[in-house]
Design a protein around this motif. Structure first.
Motif, PDB file in Angstrom:
ATOM      1  N   LYS A 141      13.578   7.904 -11.933  1.00 14.71           N
ATOM      2  CA  LYS A 141      12.973   8.930 -12.005  1.00 14.71           C
ATOM      3  C   LYS A 141      13.054   8.875 -13.785  1.00 14.71           C
ATOM      4  N   PRO A 142      11.865   9.436 -14.333  1.00 18.98           N
ATOM      5  CA  PRO A 142      11.419   9.418 -15.648  1.00 18.98           C
ATOM      6  C   PRO A 142      12.729  10.326 -16.258  1.00 18.98           C
ATOM      7  N   MET A 143      13.509   9.836 -16.828  1.00 19.08           N
ATOM      8  CA  MET A 143      14.705  10.630 -17.368  1.00 19.08           C
ATOM      9  C   MET A 143      14.748  10.489 -19.060  1.00 19.08           C
ATOM     10  N   THR A 144      14.929  11.653 -19.638  1.00 15.65           N
ATOM     11  CA  THR A 144      15.256  11.458 -21.204  1.00 15.65           C
ATOM     12  C   THR A 144      16.374  10.975 -21.243  1.00 15.65           C
ATOM     13  N   THR A 145      16.661  10.453 -22.634  1.00 17.36           N
ATOM     14  CA  THR A 145      17.819   9.913 -23.026  1.00 17.36           C
ATOM     15  C   THR A 145      18.785  10.870 -22.939  1.00 17.36           C
ATOM     16  N   LYS A 146      18.450  12.330 -23.544  1.00 15.63           N
ATOM     17  CA  LYS A 146      19.465  13.287 -23.363  1.00 15.63           C
ATOM     18  C   LYS A 146      20.190  13.445 -21.993  1.00 15.63           C
ATOM     19  N   GLU A 147      19.172  13.303 -21.060  1.00 18.18           N
ATOM     20  CA  GLU A 147      19.574  13.674 -19.605  1.00 18.18           C
ATOM     21  C   GLU A 147      20.510  12.474 -19.276  1.00 18.18           C
ATOM     22  N   ARG A 148      20.024  11.391 -19.697  1.00 18.38           N
ATOM     23  CA  ARG A 148      20.956  10.020 -19.354  1.00 18.38           C
ATOM     24  C   ARG A 148      22.450  10.132 -19.842  1.00 18.38           C
ATOM     25  N   LEU A 149      22.439  10.673 -21.130  1.00 14.76           N
ATOM     26  CA  LEU A 149      23.594  10.830 -21.874  1.00 14.76           C
ATOM     27  C   LEU A 149      24.387  11.832 -21.107  1.00 14.76           C
ATOM     28  N   ALA A 150      23.876  12.939 -20.463  1.00  9.63           N
ATOM     29  CA  ALA A 150      24.873  14.002 -19.934  1.00  9.63           C
ATOM     30  C   ALA A 150      25.494  13.720 -18.463  1.00  9.63           C
ATOM     31  N   ILE A 151      25.032  12.536 -18.199  1.00  3.67           N
ATOM     32  CA  ILE A 151      25.663  12.059 -16.871  1.00  3.67           C
ATOM     33  C   ILE A 151      26.913  11.195 -17.096  1.00  3.67           C
ATOM     34  N   PRO A 152      28.127  11.836 -16.641  1.00  5.43           N
ATOM     35  CA  PRO A 152      29.393  11.244 -16.801  1.00  5.43           C
ATOM     36  C   PRO A 152      29.571   9.916 -16.112  1.00  5.43           C
ATOM     37  N   ARG A 153      30.397   9.021 -16.861  1.00  5.33           N
ATOM     38  CA  ARG A 153      30.701   7.693 -16.262  1.00  5.33           C
ATOM     39  C   ARG A 153      31.287   7.799 -15.054  1.00  5.33           C
ATOM     40  N   GLN A 154      30.877   7.306 -13.971  1.00  8.37           N
ATOM     41  CA  GLN A 154      31.125   7.230 -12.583  1.00  8.37           C
ATOM     42  C   GLN A 154      32.472   6.312 -12.432  1.00  8.37           C
ATOM     43  N   ALA A 155      33.356   7.114 -11.753  1.00 12.30           N
ATOM     44  CA  ALA A 155      34.553   6.455 -11.583  1.00 12.30           C
ATOM     45  C   ALA A 155      34.600   5.560 -10.392  1.00 12.30           C
ATOM     46  N   MET A 156      35.320   4.483 -10.504  1.00 12.69           N
ATOM     47  CA  MET A 156      35.363   3.537  -9.414  1.00 12.69           C
ATOM     48  C   MET A 156      36.493   4.016  -8.170  1.00 12.69           C
ATOM     49  N   PRO A 157      35.757   4.204  -6.922  1.00 19.20           N
ATOM     50  CA  PRO A 157      36.686   4.797  -5.984  1.00 19.20           C
ATOM     51  C   PRO A 157      37.831   3.651  -5.991  1.00 19.20           C
ATOM     52  N   ALA A 158      39.105   4.047  -5.414  1.00 19.48           N
ATOM     53  CA  ALA A 158      40.319   3.125  -5.318  1.00 19.48           C
ATOM     54  C   ALA A 158      41.072   3.792  -4.300  1.00 19.48           C
ATOM     55  N   GLN A 159      42.051   2.833  -3.830  1.00 19.34           N
ATOM     56  CA  GLN A 159      43.163   3.093  -2.909  1.00 19.34           C
ATOM     57  C   GLN A 159      44.098   3.955  -3.630  1.00 19.34           C
ATOM     58  N   ASP A 160      44.451   4.773  -2.898  1.00 18.79           N
ATOM     59  CA  ASP A 160      45.568   5.790  -3.294  1.00 18.79           C
ATOM     60  C   ASP A 160      46.917   4.749  -3.715  1.00 18.79           C
ATOM     61  N   PRO A 161      47.444   5.118  -5.017  1.00 18.51           N
ATOM     62  CA  PRO A 161      48.379   4.359  -5.424  1.00 18.51           C
ATOM     63  C   PRO A 161      49.534   4.368  -4.578  1.00 18.51           C
ATOM     64  N   LYS A 162      49.847   5.574  -3.907  1.00 17.72           N
ATOM     65  CA  LYS A 162      51.020   5.701  -2.930  1.00 17.72           C
ATOM     66  C   LYS A 162      50.959   4.547  -1.792  1.00 17.72           C
ATOM     67  N   GLU A 163      49.547   4.568  -1.255  1.00 21.43           N
ATOM     68  CA  GLU A 163      49.298   3.553  -0.369  1.00 21.43           C
ATOM     69  C   GLU A 163      49.382   2.244  -0.523  1.00 21.43           C
ATOM     70  N   ARG A 164      48.740   2.077  -1.965  1.00 22.27           N
ATOM     71  CA  ARG A 164      48.389   0.422  -2.201  1.00 22.27           C
ATOM     72  C   ARG A 164      49.621  -0.211  -2.429  1.00 22.27           C
ATOM     73  N   ILE A 165      50.771   0.260  -2.887  1.00 20.45           N
ATOM     74  CA  ILE A 165      51.924  -0.270  -3.272  1.00 20.45           C
ATOM     75  C   ILE A 165      52.601  -1.026  -1.937  1.00 20.45           C
ATOM     76  N   HIS A 166      52.189  -0.786  -0.793  1.00 15.22           N
ATOM     77  CA  HIS A 166      52.541  -1.210   0.585  1.00 15.22           C
ATOM     78  C   HIS A 166      51.705  -1.935   1.140  1.00 15.22           C
ATOM     79  N   ASN A 167      50.752  -2.531   0.243  1.00 14.51           N
ATOM     80  CA  ASN A 167      49.666  -3.493   1.000  1.00 14.51           C
ATOM     81  C   ASN A 167      48.945  -4.316  -0.128  1.00 14.51           C
ATOM     82  N   PHE A 168      48.596  -5.662   0.193  1.00 10.66           N
ATOM     83  CA  PHE A 168      48.074  -6.473  -0.809  1.00 10.66           C
ATOM     84  C   PHE A 168      46.471  -6.280  -0.779  1.00 10.66           C
TER      85      PHE A 168
END
Ligand SMILES: Cc1cc2nc3c(=O)[nH]c(=O)nc-3n(C[C@H](O)[C@H](O)[C@H](O)COP(=O)(O)OP(=O)(O)OC[C@H]3O[C@@H](n4cnc5c(N)ncnc54)[C@H](O)[C@@H]3O)c2cc1C
Ligand SMILES: Cc1cc2nc3c(=O)[nH]c(=O)nc-3n(C[C@H](O)[C@H](O)[C@H](O)COP(=O)(O)OP(=O)(O)OC[C@H]3O[C@@H](n4cnc5c(N)ncnc54)[C@H](O)[C@@H]3O)c2cc1C
Ligand code: SF4
Ligand code: SF4
Ligand code: FES
Lengths: 482, 281
Positions: A4-31
């Motif tokens: 999509k043609p996007m302006t710089t301003k629009e681009r800057l308005a997008i927040p950094r996308q977080a990386m989905p991750a395993q829940d800490p409570k769960e992941r400490i029980h697996n590798f």
């Protein structure tokens, strides 16, 4: 699909996308891997944040100068396979680097968005693209130049050796990689744990290189099984690349270091990763039974984080990082420190061990530590920690892991005395070519720099491949054509 | 995968196994060892190279069934394979013409001492061998040892064969008889090596022992094999396995070798349990 043609301003308005991750409570029980990766939508959204600078400074922050702006543009356009191809012009192991590079000190540090906003998640995007290509089964075998008739031996199958072997094979040379262990991949296999770098990814990359014609010989310790001179003489190799890493663990030299339950990080991680001790007794190699125990890891680097999070996953009740400086000085990747905290790792900062204590049967029972405070900056520019008099206290622990770095293994140096080494026993090279003092012998990676990073090791492998090709054929390769 | 060329029992629980490994066969020197992984999920275990045949491209190891891995290895027959073998590892024995050299082997230690005895003989030494075993049936390599010795003695703890007593008593006898002994090599259980060190210490006889700490990689990468020699940390797999007996901290070595006692038992039990299930089927 057109972006999509996007302006710089629009681009800057997008927040950094977080990386989905395993829940800490769960992941400490697996590798299993902690980070789950971007979806195509998340990746495109994140790629849209890149403002496509005229002067993409991010490229200069990457040790192998990936054309970051261009691959990200392809991601934004939804051309993920094209993006993968673009990255691979400069980096043969993007699925790995996207995961383990210290981006906050490299590409993302210099991204223009960093100062006022948050940087484009270059590492996450790189990882996404490489995973996408692999998971679609779309890894294309690159072109291989006609056979040159030249033979090159690569010693060590870590990132330095792998990248050198890959480039040389593509340039048409016959390449044989000699590896001391029974498994290929170096630190990627025996050091960095599965929860941060799934071993299948490393294996897939190596399978790809086999298809390119690279020969791999495991169980061969150069310096013992065969010497460099023999490889060049009787075995007729025209050139050699040494990528043997920095694999000689340092100890602290304090009393009690030989008590039962005190490990080097290399031993602890090798037992768990390479020898699969987490699966004991189904696998034969044991490791200290951490369940319900207190474990202290000494150090603040990636290795220390890996060791302490491994101990937690093996069931440790308390898993401590004991580090003599403050968090700001920790050399570990920021993400791993963050993940470790989420997993309940306890950080004991500005603290240094002075003595291990044990019981009558010589099992470790505790470690006497002294508090530190930061003084004047030292040669490395970091403020030097100095002990606070009279602040000693005893921390009860059942297992300890020493993770204060590695020196270089003596085998090659002892058996090839005509290769010049530094005072620190690292191999001395010309940084433009990675040539050593010995004719037709090159070196790169941790054996040259001391413990550094995967991407630097890979970059060194490529620089050497370029120089070796030039030496063997008289012409410089053009990697940009790839 | 590496092929087993021959495999025969020398005594109960002690097997001689010849493995095809041409590179190792060509390079190995007395005092060096290999690391072997019997199967896919196997441990890496160190075993001394007892002999080699560079022409045939084979190396020979002599293995005493101690626990999971060694018993599994001893179950292998000619024609079968082992998963991995790497070597030769360790620093070769220091060999020179010392004069009169005594090589002492205890139990399976005899197999480890054998190649060094051969090398000592070749270097022109007057070689005396003392081989100890608990009982007659456990004496190994008797003929091989005799062939390289100028004088060969066998001792058994129970007196069922040869000299009745420990190897150290025989050594003391030789010393007391007033002969000059210029060099002693002792390989066997830790208490034996420590006892030999104490016998020779007062006389200042240069004495070397081959240490057997728990190893993982065998290449100097993990530090698990660290031993204390003259109050300094040394890695047995690269700096050793042979060290000056008078400088070794044997107590620390035997303590550290207890590290996985519980797990070793568990591993053997799981293995024998599996065997039993196998028999029932
Ligand atoms: C636990 C841990 C975590 C890390 N985390 C990160 C991270 O998150 N990000 C990052 O960028 N870096 C990280 N690093 C550092 C990074 O892994 C290294 O800088 C990198 O692997 C160096 O690559 P290399 O090819 O020089 O050597 P290595 O990866 O060490 O590979 C050397 C290979 O050579 C073999 N070898 C050694 N001697 C011989 C011989 N004589 N003959 C034949 N083969 C031999 C070894 O067995 C090994 O396989 C980490 C390191 C460790 C130990
Ligand atoms: C340099 C060296 C040379 C050796 N040469 C021989 C030989 O020629 N013939 C022979 O029969 N034995 C030899 N050994 C000993 C042999 O390696 C062990 O008996 C074997 O590892 C035991 O494994 P296991 O699983 O059968 O027994 P386990 O039940 O695991 O252990 C039995 C004993 O072996 C020790 N051990 C266990 N794992 C290891 C390991 N990875 N490394 C070293 N020791 C271990 C334990 O401390 C224990 O005392 C040597 C050891 C070393 C260090
Ligand atoms: S290789 Fe590493 S430094 Fe280079 S762009 Fe990728 S994540 Fe950044
Ligand atoms: S510096 Fe940042 S915004 Fe600019 S091209 Fe590179 S990644 Fe995109
Ligand atoms: S066995 Fe790992 S350093 Fe010796």
């Amino acid at each position: 699909m057109d972006p999509k043609p996007m302006t710089t301003k629009e681009r800057l308005a997008i927040p950094r996308q977080a990386m989905p991750a395993q829940d800490p409570k769960e992941r400490i029980h697996n590798f299993r891997e902690v980070n789950l990766g971007y979806t195509p939508e998340l990746a495109q959204q994140e790629a849209m944040r890149c403002i496509q600078c005229k002067d993409p400074v991010c490229i200069k922050g990457c040790p192998v100068n990936i054309k970051i702006d261009r691959f990200i543009k392809l991601v934004a356009e939804g051309n993920f396979l094209g993006a993968a191809k673009k990255i691979k012009e400069d980096n043969v192991l993007p699925a790995i680097c996207g995961r383990v590079c210290p981006q906050e000190d490299q590409c993302e540090k210099v991204c223009v968005l960093t100062k006022k906003y948050t940087p484009v998640a270059i590492g996450n995007l790189e990882r996404f693209v490489a995973d996408y290509e692999r998971e679609q089964g779309k890894i294309e075998l690159p072109d291989v130049k006609p056979a040159s008739g030249k033979k090159v031996a690569v010693i060590g199958s870590g990132p330095a050796g792998l990248s050198c072997a890959n480039d040389l094979a593509r340039l048409g040379h016959s390449v044989t990689v000699f590896e001391a262990l029974h498994e290929l991949g170096g630190v990627l296999m025996y050091g960095i744990p599965e929860f941060r770098l799934p071993k299948d990814i490393v294996k897939t990359e190596i399978e790809g290189m086999k298809k390119l014609g690279v020969k791999f010989v495991t169980n061969t310790v150069v310096g013992r099984s065969v010497t460099i001179d023999e490889l060049m003489g009787e075995e007729h190799f025209d050139a050699i690349f040494i990528g043997v890493g920095a694999g000689l663990p340092w100890f602290m030299g304090i009393p009690g270091e030989n008590l039962l339950g005190v490990y080097s990080a290399n031993e602890f991680l090798t037992r768990v990763n390479l020898m699969k001790a987490y699966d004991f007794p189904r696998s034969d190699t044991p490791v200290f039974d951490c369940r319900g125990k207190n474990v202290a890891v000494f150090g603040g680097g990636n290795t220390a984080m890996d060791a302490v999070r491994t101990a937690k996953r093996l069931g440790a009740e308390h898993a401590y990082i004991v580090y003599r400086r403050s968090e700001a000085e920790m050399p570990a990747r920021a993400e791993e420190i963050h993940n470790a905290k989420e997993e309940g790792i306890e950080f004991l900062l500005l603290m240094n061990p002075v003595e291990f204590t044990g019981n009558e049967e010589q099992w470790l029972t505790g470690v006497k530590c002294i508090r530190m405070e930061l003084g004047e900056p030292d040669e490395s520019g970091r403020r030097k920690p100095v002990p606070v008099k009279g602040s000693e206290f005893l921390l009860p622990v059942d297992m300890a892991v020493i993770s204060i770095g590695n020196g270089s293994n003596p085998l090659i140096r002892q058996t090839t005395p005509d290769i010049e080494v530094s005072k620190r026993d690292t191999i001395v090279v010309d940084i433009n070519t990675m040539a050593t003092s010995k004719e037709a012998v090159y070196a790169g990676g941790d054996i040259v720099t001391g413990g550094a990073t995967v991407i630097l090791a890979m970059g060194a492998g490529r620089t050497a491949a370029r120089a070796i090709h030039e030496k063997l054929t008289g012409t410089a390769p053009n990697f940009n054509e790839w | 995968m590496y092929n087993i060329v021959s495999a025969i029992f020398l005594a109960e629980n002690i097997k001689k196994i010849e493995i095809k490994a041409p590179r190792i066969a060509k390079k190995r020197k007395a005092g060096q060892f290999v690391m072997i992984r019997v199967s896919e999920n196997g441990e890496r275990i160190p075993l001394t190279i007892a002999d080699s045949d560079p022409e045939k491209g084979t190396v020979t190891i002599i293995v005493q069934g101690m626990g999971k891995s060694t018993i599994e290895l001893n179950g292998k027959e000619a024609g079968e394979t082992i998963h991995d073998i790497v070597g030769p590892l360790g620093t070769p024995s220091h060999i020179e013409k010392f004069g009169t050299a005594v090589s002492i082997g205890g139990g399976v230690g005899t197999a480890i001492a054998y190649p060094t005895a051969v090398a000592l003989k070749k270097a022109g030494n007057y070689v005396i061998t003392i081989n100890g075993a608990r009982t007659k049936d456990l004496v190994i390599l008797e003929n091989e040892m005799k062939a390289v010795s100028d004088e060969a003695y066998i001792t058994t703890d129970d007196g069922s064969y040869g000299f009745h007593g420990f190897v150290t008593q025989k050594l003391q006898e030789l010393i007391d008889s007033g002969r000059t002994i210029d060099y002693v090599l002792a390989i066997g259980p830790i208490p034996m090596m420590r006892a030999v060190a104490e016998v020779t210490r007062p006389y200042g006889i240069p004495t070397v022992v081959s240490l057997n700490p728990v190893m993982v990689d065998g290449t100097g990468m993990c530090g698990g094999c660290r031993v204390t020699v003259e109050n300094e940390i040394r890695f047995a797999c690269v700096d050793g396995p042979e060290f000056d007996a008078h400088k070794v901290d044997f107590k620390n070595l035997s303590d550290r070798n207890r590290m996985y006692l519980g797990e070793e038992r568990q591993s053997s039990e799981t293995a024998s349990h599996k065997c039993r299930i196998g028999h029932q089927q």
